[in-house]
Enzyme design. Structure first.
Site, PDB file in Angstrom:
ATOM      1  N   SER A 149      51.733  51.812  53.425  1.00 39.14           N
ATOM      2  CA  SER A 149      51.286  53.167  53.061  1.00 39.14           C
ATOM      3  C   SER A 149      50.580  53.815  54.242  1.00 39.14           C
ATOM      4  O   SER A 149      50.770  55.009  54.509  1.00 39.14           O
ATOM      5  CB  SER A 149      50.331  53.112  51.869  1.00 39.14           C
ATOM      6  OG  SER A 149      50.970  52.574  50.754  1.00 39.14           O
ATOM      7  N   LYS A 186      36.112  52.525  49.072  1.00 43.82           N
ATOM      8  CA  LYS A 186      37.135  53.044  49.988  1.00 43.82           C
ATOM      9  C   LYS A 186      37.778  54.291  49.388  1.00 43.82           C
ATOM     10  O   LYS A 186      38.381  54.203  48.309  1.00 43.82           O
ATOM     11  CB  LYS A 186      38.205  51.945  50.178  1.00 43.82           C
ATOM     12  CG  LYS A 186      38.900  51.980  51.533  1.00 43.82           C
ATOM     13  CD  LYS A 186      39.732  50.732  51.719  1.00 43.82           C
ATOM     14  CE  LYS A 186      41.138  51.054  52.179  1.00 43.82           C
ATOM     15  NZ  LYS A 186      42.037  49.917  52.137  1.00 43.82           N
ATOM     16  N   HIS A 205      57.109  49.050  48.141  1.00 47.92           N
ATOM     17  CA  HIS A 205      56.510  48.685  46.849  1.00 47.92           C
ATOM     18  C   HIS A 205      57.575  48.716  45.746  1.00 47.92           C
ATOM     19  O   HIS A 205      57.664  47.807  44.921  1.00 47.92           O
ATOM     20  CB  HIS A 205      55.423  49.683  46.438  1.00 47.92           C
ATOM     21  CG  HIS A 205      54.219  49.738  47.327  1.00 47.92           C
ATOM     22  ND1 HIS A 205      53.722  50.915  47.824  1.00 47.92           N
ATOM     23  CD2 HIS A 205      53.396  48.763  47.787  1.00 47.92           C
ATOM     24  CE1 HIS A 205      52.639  50.674  48.544  1.00 47.92           C
ATOM     25  NE2 HIS A 205      52.414  49.369  48.563  1.00 47.92           N
ATOM     26  N   ARG A 247      55.554  40.829  53.836  1.00 49.98           N
ATOM     27  CA  ARG A 247      56.297  41.568  54.849  1.00 49.98           C
ATOM     28  C   ARG A 247      56.557  40.724  56.079  1.00 49.98           C
ATOM     29  O   ARG A 247      57.626  40.714  56.632  1.00 49.98           O
ATOM     30  CB  ARG A 247      55.526  42.817  55.259  1.00 49.98           C
ATOM     31  CG  ARG A 247      55.641  43.910  54.259  1.00 49.98           C
ATOM     32  CD  ARG A 247      54.634  44.976  54.496  1.00 49.98           C
ATOM     33  NE  ARG A 247      53.335  44.568  54.006  1.00 49.98           N
ATOM     34  CZ  ARG A 247      52.331  45.387  53.759  1.00 49.98           C
ATOM     35  NH1 ARG A 247      52.467  46.665  53.995  1.00 49.98           N
ATOM     36  NH2 ARG A 247      51.210  44.941  53.291  1.00 49.98           N
TER      37      ARG A 247
HETATM   38  P1  ADP Z   1      49.717  48.707  51.690  1.00 50.85           P
HETATM   39  O1  ADP Z   1      48.545  49.653  51.529  1.00 50.85           O
HETATM   40  O2  ADP Z   1      49.579  47.773  52.880  1.00 50.85           O
HETATM   41  O3  ADP Z   1      51.049  49.362  51.649  1.00 50.85           O
HETATM   42  P2  ADP Z   1      49.233  47.724  49.002  1.00 50.85           P
HETATM   43  O4  ADP Z   1      47.907  47.122  48.781  1.00 50.85           O
HETATM   44  O5  ADP Z   1      49.436  49.057  48.365  1.00 50.85           O
HETATM   45  O6  ADP Z   1      49.620  47.711  50.527  1.00 50.85           O
HETATM   46  O7  ADP Z   1      50.392  46.713  48.582  1.00 50.85           O
HETATM   47  C1  ADP Z   1      50.520  46.157  47.332  1.00 50.85           C
HETATM   48  C2  ADP Z   1      51.538  45.048  47.364  1.00 50.85           C
HETATM   49  O8  ADP Z   1      52.782  45.529  47.832  1.00 50.85           O
HETATM   50  C3  ADP Z   1      51.192  43.864  48.276  1.00 50.85           C
HETATM   51  O9  ADP Z   1      51.661  42.696  47.653  1.00 50.85           O
HETATM   52  C4  ADP Z   1      51.990  44.100  49.500  1.00 50.85           C
HETATM   53  O10 ADP Z   1      52.292  42.899  50.170  1.00 50.85           O
HETATM   54  C5  ADP Z   1      53.238  44.716  48.892  1.00 50.85           C
HETATM   55  N1  ADP Z   1      53.891  45.555  49.845  1.00 50.85           N
HETATM   56  C6  ADP Z   1      53.409  46.628  50.477  1.00 50.85           C
HETATM   57  N2  ADP Z   1      54.321  47.157  51.306  1.00 50.85           N
HETATM   58  C7  ADP Z   1      55.427  46.364  51.197  1.00 50.85           C
HETATM   59  C8  ADP Z   1      56.713  46.353  51.827  1.00 50.85           C
HETATM   60  N3  ADP Z   1      57.017  47.260  52.737  1.00 50.85           N
HETATM   61  N4  ADP Z   1      57.591  45.400  51.463  1.00 50.85           N
HETATM   62  C9  ADP Z   1      57.249  44.466  50.555  1.00 50.85           C
HETATM   63  N5  ADP Z   1      56.052  44.409  49.947  1.00 50.85           N
HETATM   64  C10 ADP Z   1      55.154  45.344  50.263  1.00 50.85           C
END
Ligand code: ADP
Length: 159
Positions: free
Chosen positions: A127, A41, A17, A90
Site C-alpha cells: 500500500s 498511526k 491483498h 511477498r
Molecule cells: P501493506 O501495508 O504492507 O500493504 P498490510 O498490513 O495491509 O500490508 O497487509 C496485510 C496482509 O496482506 C499481510 O499478510 C501482507 O503480507 C499481505 N500482503 C500485502 N501486500 C501483499 C502482496 N502484494 N502480495 C501478497 N500479500 C500481500
C-alpha cells in the site's frame, strides 16, 4: 464452518491483498478481512473508508466479510470463530517478522497461521508503494482496483 481471518491495515486495499483474499475464499467456507485499528498511526484513509473500499472490492465473493478490530489478533479470531490466520508472503524479508507473530499467536491461543506465497505479479506491491507512486503522478492502475485508484488521486491531490 471453516473460517479464516486475513488481517492487515489495507490503507488502501491493493490487488496483492485481493489476490490473497480471493485465493483464501476458495479454501475456506468464510473469510473475514480484519482491518486493524491502530490509534498510534494515522493512515491516508480512515478505517471506515478502508472498510468501504474492501467491501466494494470483495463484493463479488459470496463468502468474504470485512470487519475492523483492535487489540490482539487472536482475540479477534476467537470472537469471529476463526481458527486460522492467512498471511501473504511477498519476499523473504516478510518472513522473519511473520514467523515471530505466528509463533506468538499459536502460543497465545492455538490460532494457526498459514502463509500463502504472493502471486509473482504482486510480489513487490505494498500500500505504501502505491501511495508514493500516485502521489508523484505515476500510474497505479495495474495495482489497485480502478475505484481505489480514483480515491487515491483525489486524496493525495488534496493533501
Ligand atoms: P501493506 O501495508 O504492507 O500493504 P498490510 O498490513 O495491509 O500490508 O497487509 C496485510 C496482509 O496482506 C499481510 O499478510 C501482507 O503480507 C499481505 N500482503 C500485502 N501486500 C501483499 C502482496 N502484494 N502480495 C501478497 N500479500 C500481500
Amino acid at each position: 464452518m471453516r473460517r479464516a481471518v486475513c488481517p492487515g491495515s489495507f490503507d488502501p486495499v491493493t490487488n496483492g491483498h485481493l489476490d490473497i483474499v480471493g485465493r483464501a475464499s476458495r479454501l475456506f467456507d468464510e473469510v473475514i478481512v480484519g482491518v486493524l485499528i491502530n490509534h498510534s498511526k494515522t493512515g491516508l484513509f480512515t478505517v471506515e473508508e478502508r472498510i468501504e473500499m474492501l467491501r466494494q472490492a470483495t463484493a463479488s465473493y459470496g463468502n468474504v466479510r470485512v470487519e475492523s478490530f483492535h487489540g490482539l489478533l487472536v482475540d479477534f479470531c476467537r470472537a469471529q470463530g476463526a481458527a486460522v490466520v492467512i498471511k501473504g508472503l511477498r519476499a523473504v524479508s516478510d518472513f522473519d517478522y511473520e514467523l515471530q507473530m505466528a509463533q506468538m499467536n499459536i502460543g497465545l491461543s492455538g490460532v494457526e497461521t498459514l502463509f500463502m506465497p504472493t502471486n509473482p505479479l504482486y510480489s513487490f506491491l505494498s500500500s505504501s508503494l502505491v501511495k508514493d507512486v500516485v502521489k508523484w503522478g505515476g500510474d497505479a492502475s495495474s495495482y489497485v482496483p480502478d475505484f481505489v485508484g480514483e480515491r487515491l488521486v483525489t486524496r493525495l491531490r488534496q493533501n
